[in-house]
Design a protein around this motif. Structure first.
Motif, PDB file in Angstrom:
ATOM      1  N   MET A   7      20.466  37.464   5.626  1.00  0.00           N
ATOM      2  CA  MET A   7      21.816  36.942   5.803  1.00  0.00           C
ATOM      3  C   MET A   7      22.330  36.431   4.470  1.00  0.00           C
ATOM      4  SD  MET A   7      21.806  33.349   5.587  1.00  0.00           S
ATOM      5  CE  MET A   7      20.429  32.255   5.237  1.00  0.00           C
ATOM      6  N   THR A   8      23.642  36.353   4.377  1.00  0.00           N
ATOM      7  CA  THR A   8      24.302  35.795   3.205  1.00  0.00           C
ATOM      8  C   THR A   8      25.174  34.647   3.655  1.00  0.00           C
ATOM      9  OG1 THR A   8      24.373  37.967   2.161  1.00  0.00           O
ATOM     10  CG2 THR A   8      25.835  36.272   1.261  1.00  0.00           C
ATOM     11  N   VAL A   9      25.117  33.537   2.945  1.00  0.00           N
ATOM     12  CA  VAL A   9      25.944  32.382   3.275  1.00  0.00           C
ATOM     13  C   VAL A   9      26.953  32.164   2.167  1.00  0.00           C
ATOM     14  CG1 VAL A   9      25.985  29.918   3.754  1.00  0.00           C
ATOM     15  CG2 VAL A   9      24.070  31.293   4.549  1.00  0.00           C
ATOM     16  N   ARG A  10      28.221  32.140   2.529  1.00  0.00           N
ATOM     17  CA  ARG A  10      29.272  31.826   1.579  1.00  0.00           C
ATOM     18  C   ARG A  10      29.801  30.440   1.907  1.00  0.00           C
ATOM     19  NH1 ARG A  10      30.335  36.761  -0.646  1.00  0.00           N
ATOM     20  NH2 ARG A  10      29.892  38.556   0.675  1.00  0.00           N
ATOM     21  N   VAL A  11      29.858  29.590   0.914  1.00  0.00           N
ATOM     22  CA  VAL A  11      30.366  28.240   1.106  1.00  0.00           C
ATOM     23  C   VAL A  11      31.696  28.142   0.389  1.00  0.00           C
ATOM     24  CG1 VAL A  11      29.892  25.800   0.843  1.00  0.00           C
ATOM     25  CG2 VAL A  11      28.014  27.382   1.208  1.00  0.00           C
ATOM     26  N   ASN A  12      32.761  27.953   1.146  1.00  0.00           N
ATOM     27  CA  ASN A  12      34.107  28.049   0.608  1.00  0.00           C
ATOM     28  C   ASN A  12      34.656  26.712   0.144  1.00  0.00           C
ATOM     29  OD1 ASN A  12      34.120  30.704   1.167  1.00  0.00           O
ATOM     30  ND2 ASN A  12      35.504  30.595   2.920  1.00  0.00           N
ATOM     31  N   GLY A  13      35.530  26.771  -0.832  1.00  0.00           N
ATOM     32  CA  GLY A  13      36.388  25.673  -1.247  1.00  0.00           C
ATOM     33  C   GLY A  13      35.708  24.332  -1.300  1.00  0.00           C
ATOM     34  N   PRO A  14      36.145  23.383  -0.418  1.00  0.00           N
ATOM     35  CA  PRO A  14      35.665  22.016  -0.491  1.00  0.00           C
ATOM     36  C   PRO A  14      34.188  21.875  -0.218  1.00  0.00           C
ATOM     37  CG  PRO A  14      36.907  22.374   1.528  1.00  0.00           C
ATOM     38  CD  PRO A  14      37.117  23.569   0.656  1.00  0.00           C
ATOM     39  N   ALA A  28      35.816  15.593   8.641  1.00  0.00           N
ATOM     40  CA  ALA A  28      37.061  16.270   9.001  1.00  0.00           C
ATOM     41  C   ALA A  28      36.850  17.391   9.994  1.00  0.00           C
ATOM     42  CB  ALA A  28      37.728  16.816   7.740  1.00  0.00           C
ATOM     43  N   VAL A  29      35.694  18.059   9.918  1.00  0.00           N
ATOM     44  CA  VAL A  29      35.514  19.238  10.757  1.00  0.00           C
ATOM     45  C   VAL A  29      35.460  18.900  12.228  1.00  0.00           C
ATOM     46  CG1 VAL A  29      32.984  19.332  10.863  1.00  0.00           C
ATOM     47  CG2 VAL A  29      34.319  21.441  10.845  1.00  0.00           C
ATOM     48  N   ALA A  30      35.046  17.666  12.550  1.00  0.00           N
ATOM     49  CA  ALA A  30      34.970  17.290  13.958  1.00  0.00           C
ATOM     50  C   ALA A  30      36.310  17.457  14.648  1.00  0.00           C
ATOM     51  CB  ALA A  30      34.497  15.839  14.087  1.00  0.00           C
ATOM     52  N   GLY A  31      37.388  17.235  13.902  1.00  0.00           N
ATOM     53  CA  GLY A  31      38.697  17.416  14.503  1.00  0.00           C
ATOM     54  C   GLY A  31      39.377  18.688  14.092  1.00  0.00           C
ATOM     55  N   ALA A  32      39.031  19.219  12.912  1.00  0.00           N
ATOM     56  CA  ALA A  32      39.765  20.375  12.407  1.00  0.00           C
ATOM     57  C   ALA A  32      39.616  21.588  13.295  1.00  0.00           C
ATOM     58  CB  ALA A  32      39.294  20.718  10.993  1.00  0.00           C
ATOM     59  N   VAL A  33      38.419  21.757  13.880  1.00  0.00           N
ATOM     60  CA  VAL A  33      38.201  22.961  14.664  1.00  0.00           C
ATOM     61  C   VAL A  33      38.968  22.967  15.967  1.00  0.00           C
ATOM     62  CG1 VAL A  33      35.933  23.377  13.706  1.00  0.00           C
ATOM     63  CG2 VAL A  33      36.125  21.983  15.740  1.00  0.00           C
ATOM     64  N   VAL A  34      39.428  21.806  16.429  1.00  0.00           N
ATOM     65  CA  VAL A  34      40.038  21.775  17.748  1.00  0.00           C
ATOM     66  C   VAL A  34      41.389  22.458  17.791  1.00  0.00           C
ATOM     67  CG1 VAL A  34      38.845  19.652  18.340  1.00  0.00           C
ATOM     68  CG2 VAL A  34      41.152  19.517  17.420  1.00  0.00           C
ATOM     69  N   TYR A  63      32.422  29.872  10.612  1.00  0.00           N
ATOM     70  CA  TYR A  63      32.130  28.746  11.500  1.00  0.00           C
ATOM     71  C   TYR A  63      32.353  27.436  10.751  1.00  0.00           C
ATOM     72  CZ  TYR A  63      27.681  27.832   9.108  1.00  0.00           C
ATOM     73  OH  TYR A  63      26.729  27.510   8.174  1.00  0.00           O
ATOM     74  N   GLY A  64      32.437  26.353  11.514  1.00  0.00           N
ATOM     75  CA  GLY A  64      32.612  25.033  10.929  1.00  0.00           C
ATOM     76  C   GLY A  64      31.283  24.338  10.737  1.00  0.00           C
ATOM     77  N   PRO A  65      31.123  23.582   9.657  1.00  0.00           N
ATOM     78  CA  PRO A  65      29.861  22.898   9.396  1.00  0.00           C
ATOM     79  C   PRO A  65      29.694  21.663  10.271  1.00  0.00           C
ATOM     80  CG  PRO A  65      31.463  22.296   7.738  1.00  0.00           C
ATOM     81  CD  PRO A  65      32.134  23.323   8.615  1.00  0.00           C
ATOM     82  N   THR A  89      26.689  37.742   7.428  1.00  0.00           N
ATOM     83  CA  THR A  89      27.300  37.001   6.335  1.00  0.00           C
ATOM     84  C   THR A  89      28.038  35.821   6.943  1.00  0.00           C
ATOM     85  OG1 THR A  89      27.582  38.952   4.936  1.00  0.00           O
ATOM     86  CG2 THR A  89      28.982  37.056   4.455  1.00  0.00           C
ATOM     87  N   LEU A  90      27.594  34.613   6.622  1.00  0.00           N
ATOM     88  CA  LEU A  90      28.177  33.399   7.186  1.00  0.00           C
ATOM     89  C   LEU A  90      29.153  32.777   6.196  1.00  0.00           C
ATOM     90  CD1 LEU A  90      24.979  31.725   8.698  1.00  0.00           C
ATOM     91  CD2 LEU A  90      26.801  32.895   9.952  1.00  0.00           C
ATOM     92  N   THR A  91      30.356  32.513   6.655  1.00  0.00           N
ATOM     93  CA  THR A  91      31.339  31.772   5.875  1.00  0.00           C
ATOM     94  C   THR A  91      31.549  30.426   6.550  1.00  0.00           C
ATOM     95  OG1 THR A  91      32.462  33.768   5.104  1.00  0.00           O
ATOM     96  CG2 THR A  91      33.712  31.720   5.023  1.00  0.00           C
ATOM     97  N   GLU A  92      31.259  29.365   5.836  1.00  0.00           N
ATOM     98  CA  GLU A  92      31.303  28.017   6.393  1.00  0.00           C
ATOM     99  C   GLU A  92      32.436  27.235   5.748  1.00  0.00           C
ATOM    100  OE1 GLU A  92      28.635  24.679   5.053  1.00  0.00           O
ATOM    101  OE2 GLU A  92      27.598  25.283   6.881  1.00  0.00           O
ATOM    102  N   GLY A  93      33.288  26.637   6.554  1.00  0.00           N
ATOM    103  CA  GLY A  93      34.384  25.857   5.999  1.00  0.00           C
ATOM    104  C   GLY A  93      35.306  25.328   7.073  1.00  0.00           C
ATOM    105  N   LEU A  94      36.388  24.705   6.630  1.00  0.00           N
ATOM    106  CA  LEU A  94      37.302  24.035   7.547  1.00  0.00           C
ATOM    107  C   LEU A  94      38.456  24.902   8.022  1.00  0.00           C
ATOM    108  CD1 LEU A  94      37.619  20.536   5.865  1.00  0.00           C
ATOM    109  CD2 LEU A  94      36.338  21.132   7.918  1.00  0.00           C
ATOM    110  N   ASP A  95      38.679  26.049   7.393  1.00  0.00           N
ATOM    111  CA  ASP A  95      39.882  26.831   7.672  1.00  0.00           C
ATOM    112  C   ASP A  95      39.730  27.699   8.913  1.00  0.00           C
ATOM    113  OD1 ASP A  95      41.125  25.778   5.439  1.00  0.00           O
ATOM    114  OD2 ASP A  95      40.370  27.366   4.129  1.00  0.00           O
ATOM    115  N   LEU A  96      39.382  27.090  10.044  1.00  0.00           N
ATOM    116  CA  LEU A  96      39.121  27.889  11.232  1.00  0.00           C
ATOM    117  C   LEU A  96      40.381  28.517  11.808  1.00  0.00           C
ATOM    118  CD1 LEU A  96      36.307  25.984  13.128  1.00  0.00           C
ATOM    119  CD2 LEU A  96      36.162  27.726  11.366  1.00  0.00           C
ATOM    120  N   ALA A  97      41.521  27.885  11.611  1.00  0.00           N
ATOM    121  CA  ALA A  97      42.767  28.519  12.050  1.00  0.00           C
ATOM    122  C   ALA A  97      43.000  29.805  11.263  1.00  0.00           C
ATOM    123  CB  ALA A  97      43.936  27.557  11.873  1.00  0.00           C
ATOM    124  N   ALA A  98      42.774  29.737   9.960  1.00  0.00           N
ATOM    125  CA  ALA A  98      42.912  30.937   9.137  1.00  0.00           C
ATOM    126  C   ALA A  98      41.838  31.962   9.484  1.00  0.00           C
ATOM    127  CB  ALA A  98      42.830  30.570   7.658  1.00  0.00           C
TER     128      ALA A  98
END
Length: 346
Positions: A7-14, A28-34, A63-65, A89-98
């Motif tokens: 697997m490949t993990v990409r850690v985005n932005g912040p 922030a992620v606790a609420g961002a994903v909702v 997915y969200g962390p 390939t896992l992309t982890e971050g807050l931009d779940l809406a995007a």
């Protein structure tokens, strides 16, 4: 970018931040994903990472962390995805809406929560729920009400109060509005407060109470803050006439066309997550150590914060309470067909 175990993990932005920044991210992620679907109008066409070569199927996942997605981290770390025929390939971050907006184009599978999934599907976005992720119940509290106000003994007492929530839309906000309206006929004033700032805001008297999330209510009693019942569980109990006292918190979704093209994905994904969940149950100390290293958490937080109930399966029954809640408070304007929304084994 990190590679290993197929697997490949990409850690985005912040997520590239220091440990302090990572802690803020997890707060922030606790609420961002909702609210993952509230800004989405359509999904992209179904291009795919599969290049047609033999071997594991390439699959791109966003997915969200945080504590709630620990089975994903474990499945990657322990090689369960690869063992089940997935090159992830896992992309982890807050931009779940995007991420949801890019489903079918940039991503094959993304994480979501029931209210957002229902709202997007109700607006005509083609989605298939391929797995659950985690649940909250009496033994696995995730969204308790925090307060110093002696007059607040349950969520029903929040009528007319100022209550902090991670986001103004989504699972926590919907739950507290629903409980207050159903039990009092009144409303509640919600303000957005990051989970890691809720205790400070309560202590300063800026809010009367807050709906918290793992791990941010751990140890708040030492500051004179009381931890009350989980408001999401209360909402689901009311919505089901006390027939259900647990609630689905997280799920993974794909487009129907992707699942039709790759029918093995849903089964392999669920199996991998369940293996991750089983590993956590059998090896909690090691799993927490993996999370601490992955998320750069303080050792005490990683060791002592409660964990959700991790379950990879889900059903239409898990989503029905959120249909009732959304219809009652007006956040769900059109109800999707749950029979077609949830993936069915063929």
């Amino acid at each position: 970018m990190r590679e290993g175990n197929g697997m490949t993990v990409r850690v985005n932005g912040p997520n590239r931040a220091t440990s302090t920044g990572r802690a803020r991210l997890l707060a922030a992620v606790a609420g961002a994903v909702v609210a993952l679907s509230l800004t989405i109008t359509a999904c992209g066409s179904d291009s795919t990472a599969d290049d047609g070569n033999s071997g594991p199927l390439k699959i791109r996942v966003a997915y969200g962390p945080g504590f709630g997605s620990l089975p994903v981290v474990i499945a990657a770390e322990k090689g369960y995805f690869k063992a089940n025929g997935l090159d992830v390939t896992l992309t982890e971050g807050l931009d779940l809406a995007a991420y949801l907006g890019a489903l079918g184009a940039q991503f094959d599978v993304v994480m979501g929560l029931p209210p957002g999934i229902l709202q997007a599907s109700g607006r005509g976005v083609a989605l298939t729920v391929i797995s659950g992720l985690n649940r909250t119940d009496a033994a696995h509290v995730n969204n308790p009400v925090l307060t110093k106000d002696a007059t607040i003994k349950s969520a029903a007492d929040l009528a007319g109060k100022t209550v902090g929530v991670p986001t103004l839309t989504g699972i926590s906000a919907d739950a507290v509005r629903y409980v207050v309206r159903q039990q009092t006929g009144k409303d509640v004033k919600l303000v957005q407060v990051p989970p890691d700032a809720m205790a400070d805001q309560i202590t300063a008297g800026r809010i009367d109470a807050a709906v918290s999330a793992i791990p941010y209510f751990t140890g708040v009693e030492s500051r004179g803050i009381r931890v009350l019942d989980d408001v999401v569980i209360q909402a689901v109990k009311l919505a089901t006439g006390n027939k259900d006292d647990s609630a689905l918190l997280g799920a993974f979704i794909a487009t129907p066309s992707y699942v039709d093209k790759h029918p093995e994905v849903a089964t392999a994904w669920r199996k991998s997550l369940q293996q991750g969940a089983d590993f956590i149950a059998a090896n909690e100390k090691e799993a927490r150590a993996i999370l601490q290293q992955h998320a750069k958490l303080p050792a005490a937080v990683a060791a002592n914060a409660p964990l959700p109930n991790f379950v990879a399966t889900t059903s239409a029954a898990d989503f029905q309470p959120f249909v009732t809640i959304g219809e009652t408070i007006g956040s769900l304007r059109k109800t999707p067909d749950l029979g077609t929304l949830i993936h069915q084994e063929k």
